[in-house]
Scaffold this motif. Structure first.
Motif, mmCIF file in Angstrom:
data_model
loop_
_atom_site.group_PDB
_atom_site.id
_atom_site.type_symbol
_atom_site.label_atom_id
_atom_site.label_comp_id
_atom_site.label_asym_id
_atom_site.label_seq_id
_atom_site.Cartn_x
_atom_site.Cartn_y
_atom_site.Cartn_z
ATOM 1 N N MET A 184 0.868 -1.177 0.000
ATOM 2 C CA MET A 184 0.000 0.000 0.000
ATOM 3 C C MET A 184 0.906 1.227 0.000
ATOM 4 S SD MET A 184 -3.037 1.242 2.582
ATOM 5 C CE MET A 184 -4.398 0.364 1.835
ATOM 6 N N SER A 185 0.758 2.063 -1.016
ATOM 7 C CA SER A 185 1.643 3.210 -1.171
ATOM 8 C C SER A 185 1.005 4.524 -0.734
ATOM 9 C CB SER A 185 2.108 3.330 -2.628
ATOM 10 O OG SER A 185 0.994 3.441 -3.495
ATOM 11 N N GLU A 186 -0.336 4.574 -0.727
ATOM 12 C CA GLU A 186 -1.001 5.804 -0.286
ATOM 13 C C GLU A 186 -2.393 5.452 0.218
ATOM 14 O OE1 GLU A 186 -1.190 10.401 -1.698
ATOM 15 O OE2 GLU A 186 -1.716 8.946 -3.224
ATOM 16 N N TRP A 187 -2.836 6.186 1.239
ATOM 17 C CA TRP A 187 -4.147 5.929 1.845
ATOM 18 C C TRP A 187 -4.738 7.266 2.290
ATOM 19 C CZ3 TRP A 187 -4.945 1.767 6.242
ATOM 20 C CH2 TRP A 187 -6.318 1.612 6.488
ATOM 21 N N LYS A 188 -5.669 7.776 1.514
ATOM 22 C CA LYS A 188 -6.396 8.989 1.880
ATOM 23 C C LYS A 188 -7.721 8.541 2.492
ATOM 24 C CE LYS A 188 -4.375 11.771 -1.830
ATOM 25 N NZ LYS A 188 -4.643 12.577 -3.055
ATOM 26 N N HIS A 189 -7.801 8.591 3.794
ATOM 27 C CA HIS A 189 -8.912 7.976 4.496
ATOM 28 C C HIS A 189 -10.264 8.511 4.031
ATOM 29 C CE1 HIS A 189 -6.471 5.608 7.219
ATOM 30 N NE2 HIS A 189 -5.657 6.644 7.297
ATOM 31 N N LYS B 165 -11.418 8.401 1.220
ATOM 32 C CA LYS B 165 -11.368 8.910 -0.155
ATOM 33 C C LYS B 165 -10.816 7.876 -1.131
ATOM 34 C CE LYS B 165 -10.911 13.809 1.056
ATOM 35 N NZ LYS B 165 -10.060 15.023 0.912
ATOM 36 N N SER B 166 -9.588 7.388 -0.864
ATOM 37 C CA SER B 166 -8.966 6.468 -1.812
ATOM 38 C C SER B 166 -7.766 5.786 -1.171
ATOM 39 C CB SER B 166 -8.497 7.214 -3.065
ATOM 40 O OG SER B 166 -7.461 8.129 -2.739
ATOM 41 N N TYR B 167 -7.305 4.730 -1.827
ATOM 42 C CA TYR B 167 -6.034 4.106 -1.447
ATOM 43 C C TYR B 167 -5.398 3.480 -2.679
ATOM 44 C CZ TYR B 167 -9.340 0.193 -0.692
ATOM 45 O OH TYR B 167 -10.348 -0.730 -0.812
ATOM 46 N N ASP B 168 -4.072 3.341 -2.639
ATOM 47 C CA ASP B 168 -3.304 2.860 -3.781
ATOM 48 C C ASP B 168 -2.409 1.692 -3.392
ATOM 49 O OD1 ASP B 168 -3.673 4.969 -6.067
ATOM 50 O OD2 ASP B 168 -3.416 6.134 -4.226
ATOM 51 N N LEU B 169 -2.333 0.716 -4.289
ATOM 52 C CA LEU B 169 -1.381 -0.377 -4.164
ATOM 53 C C LEU B 169 -0.343 -0.242 -5.265
ATOM 54 C CD1 LEU B 169 -3.753 -3.451 -3.617
ATOM 55 C CD2 LEU B 169 -2.913 -1.788 -1.929
ATOM 56 N N VAL C 85 -2.730 -0.732 -8.318
ATOM 57 C CA VAL C 85 -4.194 -0.718 -8.244
ATOM 58 C C VAL C 85 -4.604 0.553 -7.508
ATOM 59 C CG1 VAL C 85 -6.258 -1.903 -7.407
ATOM 60 C CG2 VAL C 85 -4.253 -3.246 -8.120
ATOM 61 N N HIS C 86 -5.559 1.262 -8.075
ATOM 62 C CA HIS C 86 -6.081 2.456 -7.406
ATOM 63 C C HIS C 86 -7.552 2.231 -7.065
ATOM 64 C CE1 HIS C 86 -6.719 6.675 -6.353
ATOM 65 N NE2 HIS C 86 -7.861 6.580 -7.023
#
Length: 537
Positions: free
Chosen positions: A214-219, A221-225, A242-243
């Protein structure tokens, strides 16, 4: 475990902070935007601590960022993952796993100790893990979890860095299947202790050993793998990432799909007719039952006749045919039709459906139950539910049915999944609209959660005969007799009605033709991305 929906909006965004925390993961497919899979979910995972998590979003993510001893393959059979080999004793009670050379995302080796620590952490009474009972087949596990035994007596031991020995109380025919599940994933002790209660709540507060990180997690809103370059089998991972966007409104999701801004979305009820017969429709036949769960500590719902009345007041066929419209079938019991009893026979084929729509009987039972409890006036009730578009439609229909048939005024309380789960765990509900998906292919995955004191038995139902039958089945090496006892246990539960089964859920999705290799699982985690690719659009 509960399952949900998926879809998304834009290309993958990589957070440098997350990358540094994951040990400088490299993207050898960088710049190839065609290898980004976009999707959506209706709610974000509460956290990714495999020792504590219990929801569908978390479990699906763990399946893609973590790797257990085994993982489910494309045919939904367990195949070796971090385990390179396993030796099983003649009495089928001792499993000795040999681990392959594998690394965490920060470059450190994955060891047998990581599995021992993870499993014992989930069992530690201080963890208060809802899924601790899934480890109970292991010798000494239940006693330790119930504060009646020692951690050192739990039958999981790292013999050395590459050897894990697991001792079971009794033979379990589906044990390798269990090792694919989220609670059986490894945890690095140093990372877990470094972050404490914040572990796995942000991308940089954990390390990963699966196909992605997991590279980013905007609670909310979104998260990125992002592809994990330290993964042992990275050569077979074609996606760069994966977004996922959190999109609760299905009209918005449909618009994103039709305008080409997402690759994959659930097909909600109002759009089924529009897409009927088109090749982009992808059915997902899962092993999931949705139901109403009653708080049996509530004065109104402690009475079994009142609970049965509410169950009989729901026209399930109208609910599946007119509201769901996705292949879901009316449920008259708990265990769904695609759960096996034996290698060649399904559990549902060996028993019956217990509940059906019966307005006359529902009114009779309500009257009798209220008389038994000394209740003269029908109270209004609150129904906890989901805040997704589909969930709201189901809940509106339930409200209408209970009012039309029984004259009960229902106050709907749709809310974010994490908030709903918190209220359920605290017992702060009267009725909750919920569902359970199979963790493994055996009736026990639906039945053992209802024993007295189980953390998933949030309505606090208790029945001594049921408990006895489940406990006997958990230890019975006679698999034929075991199935007979599980049939009896389900019958006891349906007679007491701590839940009102509604439907055996199926789902429909829309998938772009260029999306290849997406694997769905009726048991455990919903999706595996490891073998996916995006062809030229």
């Amino acid at each position: 475990m509960r399952r949900k929906l998926y879809l998304s909006l834009t290309s993958l965004v990589v957070a440098s902070l997350a990358l540094s925390a994951c040990g400088g993961v490299q993207d050898d497919t960088a710049g190839k935007k065609k290898q980004i899979f976009n999707m959506v979910d209706v709610s974000e995972p509460p956290q990714l601590n495999s020792a504590k998590t219990s929801d569908a979003s978390s479990l699906y993510l763990l399946n893609n960022v973590m790797e257990g001893l085994y993982r489910m393959d494309k045919n939904n059979e367990p195949i070796p993952a971090i385990a390179n080999d396993v030796k099983i004793s003649g009495d089928k009670k001792t499993y000795t796993f040999t681990l392959r050379d594998a690394k965490w995302s920060d470059g450190k080796p994955v060891t047998a100790k990581d599995f021992e620590f993870a499993w014992k952490t989930a069992l530690d009474p201080k963890t208060k893990a809802e899924y601790s009972n899934i480890l109970y087949p292991i010798k000494g596990a239940e006693a330790f979890n119930m504060s009646k035994g020692k951690e050192s007596d739990v039958g999981v031991k790292a013999i050395d860095d590459k050897t894990l020995k697991v001792e079971l109380k009794n033979p379990v025919p589906y044990f390798l299947n269990l090792t694919t599940f989220g609670t059986f994933k490894p945890i690095r002790q140093d990372i877990y202790e470094k972050y404490g209660s914040k572990y796995a709540t942000e991308p940089d507060k954990m390390v990963y050993n699966g196909p992605f990180v997991m590279s980013e997690w905007k609670h909310e809103k979104s998260y990125d793998l992002k592809k994990n370059d330290s993964y042992w089998d990275k050569k077979n991972v074609k996606l760069a990432g994966v977004h996922t966007d959190i999109v609760k409104d299905q009209n918005t999701a449909q618009n994103l799909y039709q305008t080409g801004k997402t690759d994959f979305t659930s097909l909600s009820q109002e759009f089924v007719d529009k897409w009927k017969g088109k090749p982009e429709v992808m059915p997902f036949k899962e092993a999931t039952t949705f139901y109403l769960q009653f708080n049996t500590k509530n004065k109104f719902f402690k009475n079994a006749k009142i609970r049965k009345a509410i169950s009989m007041a729901v026209d399930r066929k109208t609910m599946t045919d007119k509201i769901e419209k996705n292949g879901s079938k009316p449920a008259g019991a708990l265990v769904p039709p695609n759960i096996k009893a034996t290698e060649d026979q399904m559990f549902r084929e060996m028993t019956k459906e217990y509940v059906s729509y019966d307005k006359k009987e529902a009114k009779k039972l309500l009257k009798e139950g209220m008389k038994e409890e000394g209740i003269k006036k029908i109270p209004s009730i609150e129904l906890l539910g989901y805040d997704s578009s589909n969930g709201k439609k189901d809940q509106e229909y339930l409200k209408e049915q209970l009012n039309d048939v029984l004259g009960i005024d229902v106050d709907l309380r749709p809310m974010p999944f994490s908030q709903k789960l918190d209220l359920e765990n605290k017992g702060k509900f009267q009725i909750t609209f919920a569902g359970w998906g199979a963790d493994y292919n055996d009736p026990m995955t639906f039945l053992d959660m209802w024993i007295t004191g189980n953390s998933f038995n949030r309505g606090k139902w208790s029945n001594k005969e049921f408990d006895k039958l489940i406990k006997k089945s958990q230890a019975n090496p006679d698999f034929k007799q075991r199935i007979e006892d599980l049939k009896k246990a389900e019958a006891v539960m349906m007679d007491e009605a701590p839940i009102a089964p509604l439907y055996y859920r199926s789902r429909l999705y829309l998938k772009k033709p260029y999306v290849k290799g997406l694997v769905t699982h009726p048991f455990g985690a919903d999706f595996t991305f490891k073998w996916m690719s995006i062809e030229e659009k």
